[in-house]
Write an enzyme that holds these catalytic residues in place. Structure first.
Site, mmCIF file in Angstrom:
data_model
loop_
_atom_site.group_PDB
_atom_site.id
_atom_site.type_symbol
_atom_site.label_atom_id
_atom_site.label_comp_id
_atom_site.label_asym_id
_atom_site.label_seq_id
_atom_site.Cartn_x
_atom_site.Cartn_y
_atom_site.Cartn_z
ATOM 1 N N GLY A 196 -4.528 -3.949 -3.885
ATOM 2 C CA GLY A 196 -5.561 -2.947 -4.115
ATOM 3 C C GLY A 196 -4.670 -2.005 -4.613
ATOM 4 O O GLY A 196 -4.037 -1.143 -3.762
ATOM 5 N N HIS A 197 -4.853 -1.365 -5.680
ATOM 6 C CA HIS A 197 -3.771 -0.401 -6.240
ATOM 7 C C HIS A 197 -4.865 0.843 -6.659
ATOM 8 O O HIS A 197 -5.734 0.677 -7.687
ATOM 9 C CB HIS A 197 -3.060 -0.924 -7.495
ATOM 10 C CG HIS A 197 -2.036 -2.018 -7.182
ATOM 11 N ND1 HIS A 197 -1.095 -2.452 -7.927
ATOM 12 C CD2 HIS A 197 -1.798 -2.380 -5.846
ATOM 13 C CE1 HIS A 197 -0.352 -3.238 -7.089
ATOM 14 N NE2 HIS A 197 -0.838 -3.273 -6.042
ATOM 15 N N GLN B 152 1.778 -6.019 -3.278
ATOM 16 C CA GLN B 152 2.182 -6.173 -1.929
ATOM 17 C C GLN B 152 3.668 -5.252 -1.579
ATOM 18 O O GLN B 152 3.600 -4.396 -2.323
ATOM 19 C CB GLN B 152 2.563 -7.793 -1.478
ATOM 20 C CG GLN B 152 1.138 -8.633 -1.506
ATOM 21 C CD GLN B 152 0.416 -8.859 -2.808
ATOM 22 O OE1 GLN B 152 1.272 -9.348 -3.517
ATOM 23 N NE2 GLN B 152 -0.721 -8.563 -2.842
ATOM 24 N N ASP C 283 0.893 -1.279 -0.048
ATOM 25 C CA ASP C 283 -0.179 -0.119 0.080
ATOM 26 C C ASP C 283 0.767 1.376 0.133
ATOM 27 O O ASP C 283 0.345 2.423 0.527
ATOM 28 C CB ASP C 283 -1.149 -0.055 1.208
ATOM 29 C CG ASP C 283 -2.023 -1.104 1.337
ATOM 30 O OD1 ASP C 283 -2.168 -1.729 0.084
ATOM 31 O OD2 ASP C 283 -2.154 -1.866 2.388
ATOM 32 N N LYS D 166 1.969 2.127 -5.090
ATOM 33 C CA LYS D 166 2.486 1.531 -6.407
ATOM 34 C C LYS D 166 1.423 1.877 -7.323
ATOM 35 O O LYS D 166 2.067 2.291 -8.632
ATOM 36 C CB LYS D 166 2.441 -0.157 -5.952
ATOM 37 C CG LYS D 166 3.686 -0.339 -5.037
ATOM 38 C CD LYS D 166 3.665 -1.907 -4.848
ATOM 39 C CE LYS D 166 2.415 -2.511 -4.111
ATOM 40 N NZ LYS D 166 2.011 -2.093 -2.967
HETATM 41 P P1 GDP Z 1 -0.756 0.325 -3.510
HETATM 42 O O1 GDP Z 1 -1.308 -0.914 -3.047
HETATM 43 O O2 GDP Z 1 0.643 0.494 -3.480
HETATM 44 O O3 GDP Z 1 -1.174 0.621 -4.969
HETATM 45 O O4 GDP Z 1 -1.206 1.653 -2.622
HETATM 46 P P2 GDP Z 1 -2.820 1.583 -2.343
HETATM 47 O O5 GDP Z 1 -3.674 2.219 -3.446
HETATM 48 O O6 GDP Z 1 -3.581 0.308 -1.537
HETATM 49 O O7 GDP Z 1 -2.809 2.883 -1.184
HETATM 50 C C1 GDP Z 1 -2.036 3.918 -1.392
HETATM 51 C C2 GDP Z 1 -3.453 5.079 -1.031
HETATM 52 O O8 GDP Z 1 -2.685 6.433 -1.020
HETATM 53 C C3 GDP Z 1 -4.369 5.413 -2.052
HETATM 54 O O9 GDP Z 1 -5.359 5.726 -1.676
HETATM 55 C C4 GDP Z 1 -3.728 6.559 -3.042
HETATM 56 O O10 GDP Z 1 -4.628 7.297 -3.774
HETATM 57 C C5 GDP Z 1 -3.289 7.573 -1.979
HETATM 58 N N1 GDP Z 1 -1.997 8.078 -2.371
HETATM 59 C C6 GDP Z 1 -0.905 7.720 -3.219
HETATM 60 N N2 GDP Z 1 -0.077 8.670 -3.002
HETATM 61 C C7 GDP Z 1 -0.454 9.670 -2.192
HETATM 62 C C8 GDP Z 1 0.029 10.798 -1.761
HETATM 63 O O11 GDP Z 1 1.229 11.217 -2.004
HETATM 64 N N3 GDP Z 1 -0.583 11.608 -0.642
HETATM 65 C C9 GDP Z 1 -1.785 11.136 -0.319
HETATM 66 N N4 GDP Z 1 -2.262 11.885 0.679
HETATM 67 N N5 GDP Z 1 -2.285 10.102 -0.819
HETATM 68 C C10 GDP Z 1 -1.624 9.233 -1.596
HETATM 69 P P1 IMO Z 2 -1.003 -4.036 -2.169
HETATM 70 O O1 IMO Z 2 -0.545 -4.657 -3.454
HETATM 71 C C1 IMO Z 2 -0.934 -4.465 2.155
HETATM 72 C C2 IMO Z 2 -1.030 -8.872 3.552
HETATM 73 C C3 IMO Z 2 -2.458 -9.140 4.448
HETATM 74 C C4 IMO Z 2 -1.920 -10.249 5.248
HETATM 75 C C5 IMO Z 2 -0.686 -10.936 4.398
HETATM 76 C C6 IMO Z 2 -0.996 -12.151 3.876
HETATM 77 O O2 IMO Z 2 -2.197 -3.309 -2.384
HETATM 78 O O3 IMO Z 2 -0.052 -3.292 -1.634
HETATM 79 P P2 IMO Z 2 -2.804 -12.961 1.732
HETATM 80 O O4 IMO Z 2 -4.160 -12.520 1.497
HETATM 81 O O5 IMO Z 2 -1.649 -12.204 0.804
HETATM 82 O O6 IMO Z 2 -2.427 -14.268 2.057
HETATM 83 O O7 IMO Z 2 -2.418 -11.763 3.071
HETATM 84 O O8 IMO Z 2 -0.329 -9.984 3.501
HETATM 85 N N1 IMO Z 2 -1.357 -8.270 2.254
HETATM 86 C C7 IMO Z 2 -1.351 -7.066 2.026
HETATM 87 N N2 IMO Z 2 -0.839 -6.056 2.755
HETATM 88 N N3 IMO Z 2 -1.143 -4.613 0.857
HETATM 89 C C8 IMO Z 2 -1.378 -5.389 0.040
HETATM 90 O O9 IMO Z 2 -1.383 -5.504 -1.461
HETATM 91 C C9 IMO Z 2 -1.334 -6.908 0.456
HETATM 92 N N4 IMO Z 2 -1.659 -7.916 0.009
HETATM 93 C C10 IMO Z 2 -1.430 -8.791 1.023
HETATM 94 O O10 IMO Z 2 -2.883 -8.116 5.234
HETATM 95 O O11 IMO Z 2 -1.109 -9.655 6.524
HETATM 96 MG MG MG Z 3 -3.232 -1.580 -1.684
#
Ligand code: GDP
Ligand code: IMO
Ligand code: MG
Length: 431
Positions: free
Chosen positions: A40-41, A226, A13, A16
């Site tokens: 979840g991206h 991840q 999270d 990416k």
């Molecule tokens: P990922 O799994 O690495 O793609 O990241 P996620 O989408 O799960 O979580 C990142 C969250 O931070 C999302 O809600 C993005 O919209 C938000 N985000 C990304 N870059 C920034 C930033 O520079 N500032 C803020 N406030 N939010 C950001």
């Molecule tokens: P993105 O791509 C954050 C964590 C779960 C749990 C562990 C194992 O959005 O960064 P799983 O379902 O893979 O067997 O769970 O890994 N986990 C993540 N945490 N971002 C993710 O993906 C994750 N995908 C799995 O919370 O601790």
């Molecule tokens: Mg994510």
């Protein structure tokens, strides 16, 4: 031409999705190489938010090829739903934009049932906090040579035969060990046959396509899911996911040789979050942790769970720099720290009275580590509107330079908000 791997440098999270969306402008192909819909991206374009779980984050750019490599595990229902959502929003007008490798392993109903039931039955330290999407059990069966691939799913007789062959053992385990209801083979075959009909048009070979495109001089982006500390080998085992999240996974997960990888960019928040169980030395279980969660809206993009929050951990980050061979660092969510008077950076751990500069390879040892912090002054101002590094407040610049110094990796991108236009590039990895 250049090929660039994007990896999460922490526990996921990190942002990416946003960075891949930004870099897709310079690339022709974007490939996912591991994980599944545990990811979840999030992409924010204007005021529109899109969360992708399986389809590469380049998909909002028309004409860019998005490839799901063999290393991914695919839930067909989620994948088709994601396609429908994108089409409803006016994206993915041309289906040839999307290719799924025939060797991806299919997440079956028993994988989800086992994942959820095991997690429910686990107590104390045995709980992992999985996303419950069937990821671990699907990879177990892949390695155990009893998996079902997309190339099986699209051949009805082979698929039905495999379901008949594997289900009795799964039902035995579900019923006798986990106390769950058994699954019905015919129902599964009928449900998945409908998916297969729609999926067949996306079937392709990631390795052939990517290697041809590398030879043709394309710029290629590999999108990790991840994070490095969730890697099955190098993460905080057993509190990890079940795939190789590191840059090396891009090669095995797509069939591209290591000599074709030019750069590895690690994505990191300006602080740290983690969802699920497992050690997290800089975690803040106090008002500051709550403030980071609230300001950063730290709730999972896949499960909606509140994310655990803490200060930037340079010890953990240095581990990610080494295990990925990281060439650059993208720092996201700088804006979340805007109001802070003082920001803490963990530069070493105290473990049983001894100073540790390197990340312990054992999660039990890590759980006994406490952070040693260096405090730096916050910038206490709004970053919005800054278009270059020079336009950032001096103290924000100093924080970023400090992160470079303690991680040993140059910062190539800074994100100051979720939108595309809230991004500062210091160095473009595509040259
Ligand atoms: P990922 O799994 O690495 O793609 O990241 P996620 O989408 O799960 O979580 C990142 C969250 O931070 C999302 O809600 C993005 O919209 C938000 N985000 C990304 N870059 C920034 C930033 O520079 N500032 C803020 N406030 N939010 C950001
Ligand atoms: P993105 O791509 C954050 C964590 C779960 C749990 C562990 C194992 O959005 O960064 P799983 O379902 O893979 O067997 O769970 O890994 N986990 C993540 N945490 N971002 C993710 O993906 C994750 N995908 C799995 O919370 O601790
Ligand atoms: Mg994510």
């Amino acid at each position: 031409m250049a090929t660039v791997v994007i990896v999460g440098a922490q526990w996921g999270d990190e942002g990416k999705g946003k960075v891949v969306d930004i870099y897709t402008e310079y690339a022709q192909d974007v490939a996912r190489y591991q994980g599944g819909n545990n990811a979840g991206h999030t992409l924010v374009v204007g005021n529109e938010k899109t969360v992708l779980h399986l389809i590469p984050s380049g998909i909002l750019h028309e004409g860019k090829r998005c490839i799901i490599g063999n290393g991914v595990v695919l839930d067909p229902k989620v994948f088709l739903q994601e396609i429908d959502n994108l089409k409803a929003k006016g994206y993915l007008k041309d289906d040839s934009q999307l290719v799924v490798d025939g060797n991806v392993h299919i997440i079956m109903p028993w994988h989800k049932a086992i994942d959820i039931a095991r997690e429910k039955a686990a107590t104390g330290a045995r709980k992992i906090g999985t996303t419950g999407r069937g990821i671990g059990p699907t990879y177990e069966d892949k390695i155990g040579r009893r998996g079902i691939r997309l190339s099986d799913l699209v051949r009805p007789e082979i698929f039905a035969r495999k379901v008949e062959e594997f289900l009795p053992e799964k039902n035995f385990f579900l019923e006798k060990f986990l106390g769950e209801a058994p699954l019905d083979a015919q129902e599964i075959v009928a449900e998945y046959a409908a998916y297969a009909q729609r999926l067949v048009r996306y079937l392709g070979c990631a390795s052939t396509l990517l290697n041809e495109n590398i030879a043709a001089g394309h710029n290629i982006l590999f999108e990790g899911a991840q994070g490095s500390l969730l890697d099955v080998d190098h993460g905080t085992y057993p509190y990890v996911t079940s795939s190789s999240t590191l840059a090396g996974g891009a090669c095995t997960g797509t069939g591209v040789g290591p000599r074709f990888i030019d750069a590895v960019i690690g994505i990191s928040k300006a602080y740290v979050t983690r969802v699920g169980e497992g050690p997290f030395p800089t975690e803040l279980n106090d008002a500051m942790g709550e403030q980071l969660r609230r300001t950063g809206q730290e709730f999972g993009a896949t499960t909606g769970r509140p994310r655990r929050t803490g200060w930037f951990d340079a010890v953990a980050l240095r581990e990610a720099v080494r295990t990925n061979g990281m060439t650059g660092l993208a720092i996201t969510k700088m804006d979340v720290l805007n109001e802070l008077e003082t920001i803490r950076i963990c530069t070493a751990y105290d473990c049983d009275g001894k100073r540790l500069e390197t990340f312990p390879r054992d999660a039990e040892v890590l759980s006994r580590c406490t952070p040693i912090y260096e405090d730096v002054p916050g910038w206490q101002s709004d970053l919005s509107g800054a278009k270059s590094f020079a336009e950032l407040p001096a103290k924000a610049q100093a924080y970023l330079r400090k992160l470079e110094a303690v991680t040993g990796c140059p910062v190539v991108l800074v994100s100051i908000g979720p939108r595309r236009d809230e991004t500062i590039q210091l160095l473009n990895p595509f040259g």
